[in-house]
Design a protein around this motif. Structure first.
Motif, PDB file in Angstrom:
ATOM      1  N   SER A  18      -0.063   1.399  -5.129  1.00  0.00           N
ATOM      2  CA  SER A  18      -1.513   1.384  -5.046  1.00  0.00           C
ATOM      3  C   SER A  18      -2.037   2.748  -4.648  1.00  0.00           C
ATOM      4  O   SER A  18      -1.369   3.532  -3.986  1.00  0.00           O
ATOM      5  CB  SER A  18      -1.961   0.345  -4.012  1.00  0.00           C
ATOM      6  OG  SER A  18      -1.386   0.650  -2.776  1.00  0.00           O
ATOM      7  N   GLY A  19      -3.245   2.995  -5.106  1.00  0.00           N
ATOM      8  CA  GLY A  19      -3.935   4.213  -4.690  1.00  0.00           C
ATOM      9  C   GLY A  19      -4.738   3.897  -3.446  1.00  0.00           C
ATOM     10  O   GLY A  19      -4.422   2.977  -2.710  1.00  0.00           O
ATOM     11  N   LYS A  20      -5.811   4.643  -3.288  1.00  0.00           N
ATOM     12  CA  LYS A  20      -6.621   4.408  -2.093  1.00  0.00           C
ATOM     13  C   LYS A  20      -7.284   3.030  -2.140  1.00  0.00           C
ATOM     14  O   LYS A  20      -7.371   2.340  -1.140  1.00  0.00           O
ATOM     15  CB  LYS A  20      -7.703   5.492  -1.984  1.00  0.00           C
ATOM     16  CG  LYS A  20      -7.453   6.464  -0.854  1.00  0.00           C
ATOM     17  CD  LYS A  20      -8.625   7.395  -0.687  1.00  0.00           C
ATOM     18  CE  LYS A  20      -8.982   7.647   0.768  1.00  0.00           C
ATOM     19  NZ  LYS A  20      -7.846   7.942   1.647  1.00  0.00           N
ATOM     20  N   VAL A  21      -7.755   2.683  -3.340  1.00  0.00           N
ATOM     21  CA  VAL A  21      -8.491   1.434  -3.476  1.00  0.00           C
ATOM     22  C   VAL A  21      -7.778   0.461  -4.414  1.00  0.00           C
ATOM     23  O   VAL A  21      -7.644  -0.717  -4.128  1.00  0.00           O
ATOM     24  CB  VAL A  21      -9.907   1.707  -4.017  1.00  0.00           C
ATOM     25  CG1 VAL A  21     -10.630   0.400  -4.273  1.00  0.00           C
ATOM     26  CG2 VAL A  21     -10.695   2.571  -3.029  1.00  0.00           C
ATOM     27  N   PRO A  28       2.451   4.389  -2.067  1.00  0.00           N
ATOM     28  CA  PRO A  28       1.806   5.127  -3.161  1.00  0.00           C
ATOM     29  C   PRO A  28       2.271   4.745  -4.573  1.00  0.00           C
ATOM     30  O   PRO A  28       1.490   4.901  -5.516  1.00  0.00           O
ATOM     31  CB  PRO A  28       2.118   6.585  -2.850  1.00  0.00           C
ATOM     32  CG  PRO A  28       3.031   6.595  -1.689  1.00  0.00           C
ATOM     33  CD  PRO A  28       3.071   5.252  -1.078  1.00  0.00           C
ATOM     34  N   ASP A  88       0.799  -1.223   0.000  1.00  0.00           N
ATOM     35  CA  ASP A  88       0.000   0.000   0.000  1.00  0.00           C
ATOM     36  C   ASP A  88       0.836   1.279   0.000  1.00  0.00           C
ATOM     37  O   ASP A  88       0.355   2.333   0.370  1.00  0.00           O
ATOM     38  CB  ASP A  88      -1.084   0.000   1.082  1.00  0.00           C
ATOM     39  CG  ASP A  88      -0.532  -0.270   2.461  1.00  0.00           C
ATOM     40  OD1 ASP A  88       0.699  -0.316   2.576  1.00  0.00           O
ATOM     41  OD2 ASP A  88      -1.339  -0.423   3.400  1.00  0.00           O
ATOM     42  N   THR A 114      -7.777  -4.507  -6.791  1.00  0.00           N
ATOM     43  CA  THR A 114      -7.773  -3.638  -5.619  1.00  0.00           C
ATOM     44  C   THR A 114      -6.826  -4.154  -4.529  1.00  0.00           C
ATOM     45  O   THR A 114      -6.416  -5.310  -4.550  1.00  0.00           O
ATOM     46  CB  THR A 114      -9.175  -3.519  -4.981  1.00  0.00           C
ATOM     47  OG1 THR A 114      -9.495  -4.766  -4.392  1.00  0.00           O
ATOM     48  CG2 THR A 114     -10.223  -3.135  -6.005  1.00  0.00           C
ATOM     49  N   LYS A 115      -6.562  -3.267  -3.616  1.00  0.00           N
ATOM     50  CA  LYS A 115      -5.690  -3.613  -2.495  1.00  0.00           C
ATOM     51  C   LYS A 115      -6.322  -4.683  -1.630  1.00  0.00           C
ATOM     52  O   LYS A 115      -5.671  -5.628  -1.206  1.00  0.00           O
ATOM     53  CB  LYS A 115      -5.452  -2.356  -1.638  1.00  0.00           C
ATOM     54  CG  LYS A 115      -4.447  -1.429  -2.227  1.00  0.00           C
ATOM     55  CD  LYS A 115      -3.807  -0.569  -1.140  1.00  0.00           C
ATOM     56  CE  LYS A 115      -4.731   0.535  -0.707  1.00  0.00           C
ATOM     57  NZ  LYS A 115      -4.023   1.592   0.048  1.00  0.00           N
TER      58      LYS A 115
END
Ligand SMILES: Nc1ncnc2c1ncn2[C@@H]1O[C@H](COP(=O)(O)OP(=O)(O)OP(=O)(O)O)[C@@H](O)[C@H]1O
Ligand SMILES: Nc1ncnc2c1ncn2[C@@H]1O[C@H](COP(=O)(O)OP(=O)(O)OP(=O)(O)O)[C@@H](O)[C@H]1O
Ligand SMILES: [Mg+2]
Ligand SMILES: [Mg+2]
Lengths: 519, 341, 355, 307
Positions: free
Chosen positions: A371-374, A368, A366, C212-213
């Motif tokens: 990945s972004g926020k989602v 930057p 996670d 997605t994460k």
């Protein structure tokens, strides 16, 4: 003495995913010899041995044992014929005791069906004594250190009374003393007319113990040599394709303005029975590598796990760059700049069924760039993965390959690459080059030094004393959950002396030890 | 027992005569309750000359049933039989779309007036009454019981009648109730029945489909206790188990089979009143009570006469039997139940 | 390069051969039970595509099991062996029934709101096993199996006591408001827009898992939870989110099935859709598109077998035979392996380069 | 209320508990032996169902209850072998294979019933045999104990003996050790020459036999005939109990017992006016709370040891 006991003839192995692990490999093993197989990571050493042991089936080619062609359906058939094997990755059941693990498959029985557990304990104890392995046969496997597990693996094979034993990197996690003890046993074994097949990346060991040496590259055999006919340098060249320098002193930079990055104070772990860690105090400064020497099982793993957040501890504190990280979750520790190369890569370090690129980002997924926020940024992940694969020369067809299908050394490279990529403040390197070929180990060592030169702090734990001595700036020695010695420089201590500290024979004064904690 | 008797075509029919194609749509057979009885009637129909009969099992997922009715309506049948409250909406919907197609609703609940549908239903409360009359007469402990598949209005409809019948025969009677929770778990029904018998009941009636078989098993394992079957003459099902037949005092039947055959015969004669509906009670032969060997051996002549008197009173409409299925809430049923405990 | 293509090819060939074999076996069984086996066999195979309505039936059948499959596959992906979708379906059906009789009367808002409430409820219920798993590592299989029966009992009690229709002689809810019913999407069939929603949810699920994460941590945790812990992923938050999402999808599937295909809630036993969901999740290898395909496949066989049974003399139980055989064969990994090894060897000899 | 108290606090209630627990115990042991070897069998329900009907049919064909039991066991073994074969040889996911077998079993039994009896409900119209009830000589005369222990169907005693045998098998014998090893880490087991596939085949056969006896008990002891879907989820209880035990046989048995006891209590309470839907959830709630209490305890224990 010249008769051939096991002959691998033109063996080809292609795995389900289309990887050719072996191509027409032929090797003859003689009765009563110690025969080493060396080669870079992914050369196909483990694969060819698994085939000889009946755990994998060759796609083509033939195995001839004692003059007769054999076709193993499973390893039981190989074991019956007298072939035993110690695997590169542990084959142990955590909830079993050491004695159970050793006798498993060939248990002493009473009344035909019932396992005679007393007899099993007795036999296991005798065996451990005979080979000078200090180990509590009633302990559960899950409580053992990696080194101890390795010993159990070796005992398992010795117990089976094999005529041919295959040892796939058994010394990767042993201390020099333990390795020496093992070698004495292997030689005894040879004297009895048995055959030892030995795989290792430590070429000096190989040179020291072998009668003959086979070198593998790219899944093919590049010839078998008499050990006396080939020098370490020559082997290195054949394997790596170039010469390696082994002295790091000249490339280590001297740094100013260093400060304590990691400070461990009064750390203590008490389990129901005993003290696992007692009164641990030390710091690691920026721009230095602090080595921890010690026989496996003296608290190093617990110490590392406590720092990394993988386990809790009873009392004391851990500071990273002056922030107390004692109780914060792993994720936050990592965000504060901690990176960690774990001891057991298969258990903690990777998800074997995920791709290399999934594995190579797990500890900073996670951040930057990735990945972004989602959403994950799959493009940048690909780029990062490809870069790391080429930088660390991971041998694979693509970043999408399942990591579990890589050879052991290449898996390790991915783990190291990942932790390296986080650009950490503090890198905890636990057995960082375990099972890595000399070329790659050399490369990883250089990476560690680079990191150090950039002013990062490194905490190095390794069973490979040479590695610790070569890389570390400073050194602590652990025995029975305590720090028993501290050295400002690795030049301050001889190998012999170090051995005495490690075995608990010698201990420095409180004050001397206290120097490890320098504010 | 009867062998599967589906005859897609009747081979030895005389040339020239028209074959009548009928279909019966049921969720499934094997409920050991009224689907099986309807099917029994249908088997009789399919054995008639010049009849081509097809049973269509629709499965338990009622969201699909409409398709089946639609299919059947397009399938060129002369007559489609179907029904029960759950399938009925589909039947009426398709009947509206296919006004030329004739339907029989073998068990209606909320009928609509359509000129192409003949509908009938049964007075289940009277069925329960008959069982209750037998149980109330038979009990020597003044305690009887009833086991249902589920605590639902359609099951309690039987039991409302059961209470009334039992009280009519024996004003002192106490009744206990148990519900299995489904219509399959016969072992569970056996345990519940065991408990009821042990706590003093000596006659138990059931409305629990296949699970109810557990009741008979329980009764056959104990001394001096009796069971009453439901829907069809259940002693016939146990033809090879004399120790069980022995304890089945009687069965209160829902005569869907006879009603279906009757309706079909009327259809053949051209007298079936499409567009109308019929409520079949004891008087009309829609429900009944089986007087088998066990019954005849057990009851004294006086008792038999008493029961016959109750039957006659039932026909004469002397009883006010509650119809639990039509109740909007539980109060009446709860009160009724409380009155016998 | 050849590797990727031949991989895909292999999967396809394997599946086709598996289907072919199971069809042969099915045919042999038909020969045993039917007087007109050929006719029956053709019905089984082709009937669903002979009429738009039949094809509609396939889509209708696919919706509830597809949703159940997606809900279950998410749990399986995370390494959780949880069979709780069955109970979620039941209890969310009850919620749907309760809500669908008290809506505003707006044909656009009503279904959306009903489905949403049911979905959220499903998510919340799923948090029960989720919480105990996350906090205490409670075995989710046991909890979910017990909860299925508990939710069924509670749900049935609720229906009977609070929302029972007085105009039917069984335990069933009142009719849903007309405005809550889902619009038909293929004219001439009963195929409702739930099919579209299923497609959308499948795509969303794919995005969730692979883009997605959260999806990334789901996949890693499912593969090796020690590794996930080591990497700093929080098991607690993850288990809660996964359970919630799964329950949400389950609740949605249940609600959509009821509003699309039923006019009132009539389930007096567990509907079995949840267990089929587990079957479909595994069949689809826990990949959203795989699940979609599997639910289509199972729906196709079921509808084919239904049509066969009502137009021929073959009993409807045949569907289960065919399904079981097909499932076994499609899942066989080993199948054809020998053949593949040989072909790889040949290709390798040709390439003869390094790997 | 008094009458219910009498029903529960009596020797015959304990007799009933045994009767109720027998099929559940067989199911649990079936799930346990399979999963212990690393090949989960979630087709227990299906195997029980098939065996229940095959036992009845077998006794009709052979005119012998014991031969009927053998037929039931043979059918159980066959089902288990299909699962084992597909999982081991075809590498089918065993979960999937299990679900498929369950689907198959519930349809196949009805199909068979229909073909043989012409009805889809029960085999009651067939002259099937039941396995004998045993009155244990001396014990039967001991006041309370005799009432509880004596007079059960022979399969109940077989069940108790099997439980002891399974315990010995798993914890004392060589094969048991191999089962556990294969289940815990098949590679480790293979590496010491254990023929994991053979261990699993054998365990599955055992699992099939156990489930089959549970099924046969239902139709040839508990009741004297088969009725459609008479297993009514008993197989799933076994699977849940197995999962609760996490390899510990005693925990598996205790969980089964908890369910059985509460089920028996529920059967008594169902005579009251309490809502039947809620009553039926009692045994499930009991196991639900049991596992939660158990896992919290384990969690705290782990916490304590770790710190
Ligand atoms: N199970 C597997 N599936 C697919 N490919 C595999 C598998 N195991 C090994 N490989 C591939 O086979 C090749 C040889 O692997 P092997 O493990 O024999 O190497 P090795 O010489 O033992 O290396 P190391 O020194 O790193 O242990 C590698 O390219 C590896 O990726
Ligand atoms: N990210 C994760 N993904 C999946 N499972 C996890 C993850 N983290 C932890 N677990 C599992 O969840 C359980 C609880 O983990 P947790 O780290 O909370 O243990 P703990 O009891 O708090 O131990 P400690 O006291 O050493 O922190 C363990 O079984 C662990 O393996
Ligand atoms: Mg290797
Ligand atoms: Mg923790």
């Amino acid at each position: 003495m010249d008769d051939i006991i096991l002959s691998l003839q033109e063996i080809t192995k292609v795995y389900d995913n289309g990887v050719f692990a072996n191509r027409k490999v032929s090797i003859d093993f003689k009765k009563g010899e110690i025969h080493s197989v060396v080669g870079e990571n992914g050369a196909g050493k483990s694969t060819i041995m698994k085939i000889a042991f009946g755990m994998e089936k060759q796609s083509e080619g033939q195995i001839v044992y004692k003059g007769k062609p054999v076709q193993f359906e499973n390893s039981m058939e190989a074991i019956k014929l007298g072939i035993g094997m110690v695997h590169q990755h542990f084959m142990l059941i955590p909830s079993f005791t050491v004695a159970q693990s050793i006798v498993l498959g060939n248990e002493p029985v009473k009344n035909k069906f019932f396992v005679d557990y007393n007899q099993a304990t007795k036999k296991a104890t005798e065996l451990a004594k005979k080979y000078n392995f200090e180990i509590d046969v009633k302990a559960k496997i899950e409580t053992l250190s990696v080194g101890a597990k390795q010993k159990v693996e070796i005992l398992k094979t010795l117990y089976q009374d094999a005529e041919v034993i295959i040892l796939d990197e058994p010394t990767a996690v042993l201390t020099p003393q333990e390795t020496d003890a093992l070698f004495i046993e292997l030689k005894k074994f040879r004297e009895l007319g048995h055959t030892v097949i030995f795989i290792s990346h430590k070429l000096n060991e190989v040179k020291q113990i072998s009668d003959r040496i086979t070198i593998m590259k790219n899944g093919e055999s590049c010839g078998t040599y008499n050990a006396c006919d080939i020098s370490i340098e020559k082997m290195t060249e054949l394997i790596v394709g170039r010469e390696l320098s082994t002295s790091f002193e000249d490339i280590k930079k001297k740094l100013d303005n260093t400060k304590a990055v990691l400070a461990v104070e009064n750390l203590e772990i008490k389990t129901t029975k005993k003290h696992t860690l007692n009164n641990i105090n030390f710091t690691v400064k920026s721009g230095e590598i602090l080595g921890i020497a010690g026989v496996q099982g003296n608290g190093q793993s617990e110490l590392i796990q406590a720092i990394a957040g993988m386990r809790s501890f009873t009392s004391g504190s851990i500071h990273l760059n002056d922030v107390d990280i004692s109780t914060i979750p792993i994720k936050q520790r990592r965000q504060k700049g901690l990176a960690y190369i774990p001891e057991d890569r298969m258990q903690d370090g990777i998800a074997a069924n995920a791709s290399i690129s999934d594995n190579i980002i797990s500890t900073y997924y996670d951040s930057p760039e990735i990945s972004g926020k989602v959403f994950m940024k799959n493009k940048s992940i690909r780029t990062i993965a490809d870069n790391l694969i080429s930088k660390f020369s991971v041998k694979t067809t693509s970043a999408k390959t399942k990591i579990g299908s890589l050879s052991g050394g290449n898996i390790q490279k991915v783990v190291v690459a990942r932790e390296y990529q986080t650009d950490p403040q503090l890198l905890i390197a636990e057995q960082p080059t375990r099972g890595i070929d000399i070329g790659s180990a050399n490369f990883i060592h250089n990476q560690l030094i680079d990191l150090r030169n950039e002013g990062r702090a490194i905490l190095l734990v390794s069973a490979d004393l040479t590695e610790v001595m070569d890389l570390s700036d400073k050194l602590i020695v652990m025995y029975d959950g305590e720090i028993v010695a501290y050295f400002e420089s690795t030049n301050d201590v001889t190998d012999k002396d170090l051995g005495l500290y490690m075995l608990g024979v010698k201990k420095q004064s409180e004050e001397e030890i206290r120097r490890a904690y320098r504010v | 027992s009867s062998k599967p008797a589906e005859k897609p075509s009747n081979t030895d029919q005389p040339e020239g005569e028209k074959t009548i194609k009928v279909a019966l749509l049921l969720p499934y057979i094997g409920d050991q309750s009224y689907f099986d009885i309807v099917y029994a009637g249908f088997q009789e129909i399919s054995a008639m000359p010049n009849v081509e009969a097809k049973l269509i099992e629709m499965g338990k997922d009622n969201s699909k049933w409409e398709n089946y009715y639609l299919e059947a309506a397009e399938g060129g049948y002369d007559l489609i039989m179907g029904g029960n409250w759950e399938a009925e909406p589909s039947l009426y919907k398709i009947a509206k779309e296919f006004p030329e197609q004739k339907f029989i609703n073998f068990d209606y609940s909320a009928p609509e007036d359509l000129p192409n549908v003949y509908a009938m239903t049964y007075k289940c409360e009277e069925l329960g009454f008959l069982a209750g009359a037998v149980a109330g007469t038979a009990t020597t402990t003044n305690k009887i019981g009833a086991i249902g598949g589920m605590d639902s209005p359609s099951i309690n409809d039987f039991f409302g009648g059961y209470i009334t019948g039992a009280q009519a025969a024996n004003p002192d009677v106490k009744v206990s109730f148990g519900y299995v929770g489904n219509f399959q778990d016969a072992p569970k029904a056996k345990e519940q029945a065991d408990n009821m018998y042990k706590s003093g009941a000596d006659v138990i009636f059931h409305a629990a489909g296949g699970a109810g078989n557990g009741l008979f098993e329980s009764a056959s394992g104990l001394e001096g206790v009796w069971a009453i079957g439901v829907d069809s003459d259940q002693s016939l099902t146990f033809s090879e188990k004399p120790e069980i037949v022995k304890v089945i005092l009687s069965s209160a039947t829902k005569n869907c089979d006879k009603a279906l055959v009757r309706a079909f015969n009327m259809y053949l004669d051209g007298t079936l009143p499409f567009g109308e509906k019929e409520l079949l009670g004891y008087k009309e032969g829609g429900v009944g009570i089986v007087k088998n060997d066990a019954y005849n051996n057990f009851f004294s002549d006086e008792q038999k006469a008493a029961i016959e008197q109750l039957e006659q009173d039932l026909i004469d409409g002397k009883f006010d039997i509650p119809q639990i299925r039509l109740e909007t809430d539980n109060t009446k049923w709860e009160a009724l139940k409380a009155s016998v405990q | 390069m050849f590797k990727k293509n031949s991989d895909v090819m292999f999967e396809i060939v394997k599946t086709l051969v598996a289907i072919a074999i199971s069809l042969v076996i099915s045919f042999l069984i038909l020969v045993l039970v039917s007087k007109t086996p050929v006719d029956a066999f053709f019905k089984l195979l082709t009937a669903p595509v002979t009429k738009i309505r039949y094809f509609g039936n396939v889509l209708e059948t696919m919706v509830p099991i597809g949703f159940a499959g997606l809900a279950t596959s998410l749990l399986f992906r995370t390494g959780l062996f949880n069979l709780g979708t069955e109970g979620i379906y039941y209890i969310c059906g009850v919620v749907t029934a309760t809500v669908a009789s008290q809506m505003f009367g707006n044909a656009f808002l009503d279904p959306i709101l009903t489905i949403l409430i049911s979905s959220v409820f499903g998510g919340l219920v799923a948090l029960i096993p989720g919480y105990f798993k996350a906090k205490y590592n409670t075995n989710e299989l046991v909890v979910s199996l017990m909860m299925n029966s508990i939710l069924f009992g509670l749900g049935l009690f609720f229906v009977k006591t609070f929302i029972r229709a007085s105009d039917v002689p069984s335990v069933a809810s009142n009719k849903f408001m007309e405005t809550t019913r889902l619009p038909i999407f293929i004219p001439g069939t009963r195929t409702h827009i739930g099919v579209i929603v299923l497609l959308v949810v499948t795509v969303l699920m794919f995005i969730l898992l692979f883009k997605t994460k959260l999806g990334y941590s789901i996949r890693m945790t499912g593969l090796n939870k020690n590794f996930a812990k080591y990497s700093g992923m929080s098991a607690f938050a993850l288990f809660l989110s996964v359970h919630f999402i799964s329950g949400f999808i389950g609740g949605m599937g249940s609600s959509i099935e009821l509003l699309g295909m039923y006019e009132r809630f009539t389930w007096v036993a567990l509907p079995g859709l949840g267990f089929t969901g587990a079957l479909i999740a595994t069949l689809g290898k826990n990949n959203p598109f795989g699940v979609l395909l599997a639910s289509f496949g199972i729906a196709y066989i079921r509808v084919g077998a239904e049509i066969m049974s009502r137009t021929t003399d073959v009993p409807v139980e045949m569907a289960a035979f065919v399904e079981a055989i097909l499932v076994f064969l499609i899942m066989s990994q080993y199948f054809l392996k020998k053949w593949r090894d040989r072909s790889l060897l040949k290709e390798g000899d040709k390439a003869n380069g390094t790997v | 209320m008094e009458q219910y108290k009498d029903l529960i606090f009596s020797a015959s209630f304990f007799f009933v508990i045994i009767r109720v627990c027998v099929p559940l115990m067989f199911a649990s042991m079936s799930a346990y032996t399979a999963n212990l070897s690393g090949l989960p069998n979630i087709a227990v329900e299906g195997i029980m169902l098939i065996a229940a009907i095959m036992g009845v049919l077998g006794s009709v064909w052979t005119h012998s209850a014991w031969l009927g039991l053998l037929v039931a066991i043979a059918s159980g073994i066959l089902m288990a072998l299909i699962l084992a074969f597909s999982a081991i040889k075809l590498k089918t996911t065993p979960i999937m294979g299990g679900i498929a077998l369950n689907v198959f079993a519930s349809s196949f039994t009805v199909f068979l019933l229909f073909v043989i009896t012409g009805s889809k409900g029960t085999t009651a119209s067939l002259p099937s045999k039941v396995l004998p009830t045993i009155h244990i000589p001396i014990i039967k005369d001991i006041p309370i104990l005799g009432e509880i222990i004596s007079g059960h169907n022979v399969l109940a005693y077989i069940c108790m003996i099997t439980a002891v045998l399974v315990y010995i098998l798993v914890y004392k014998t060589k094969f048991g050790l191999h089962m556990r090893a294969s289940g815990l880490d098949e590679n480790a087991a293979r590496s010491v020459g254990i023929n994991v596939n053979r261990v699993r085949f054998t365990s599955l056969i055992l699992s099939g036999i156990l489930a089959a006896m549970g099924g046969a008990y239902l139709s040839m002891g508990y009741l004297s005939f088969f009725t459609a879907n008479m297993t009514a989820s008993r197989g799933w209880i076994g699977i849940a109990a197995e999962a609760m035990g996490r390899g510990n046989f005693i925990t598996v048995l205790l969980t089964t017992l908890v369910f059985g006891v509460f089920d028996a209590i529920t059967n008594v309470l169902s005579l009251t006016n309490l809502p039947s839907e809620l009553l039926q959830t009692i045994p499930y709630l009991a196991v639900f709370f049991a596992i939660i209490a158990y896992s919290i305890k384990e969690y705290n224990k782990k916490k304590r040891n770790n710190a």
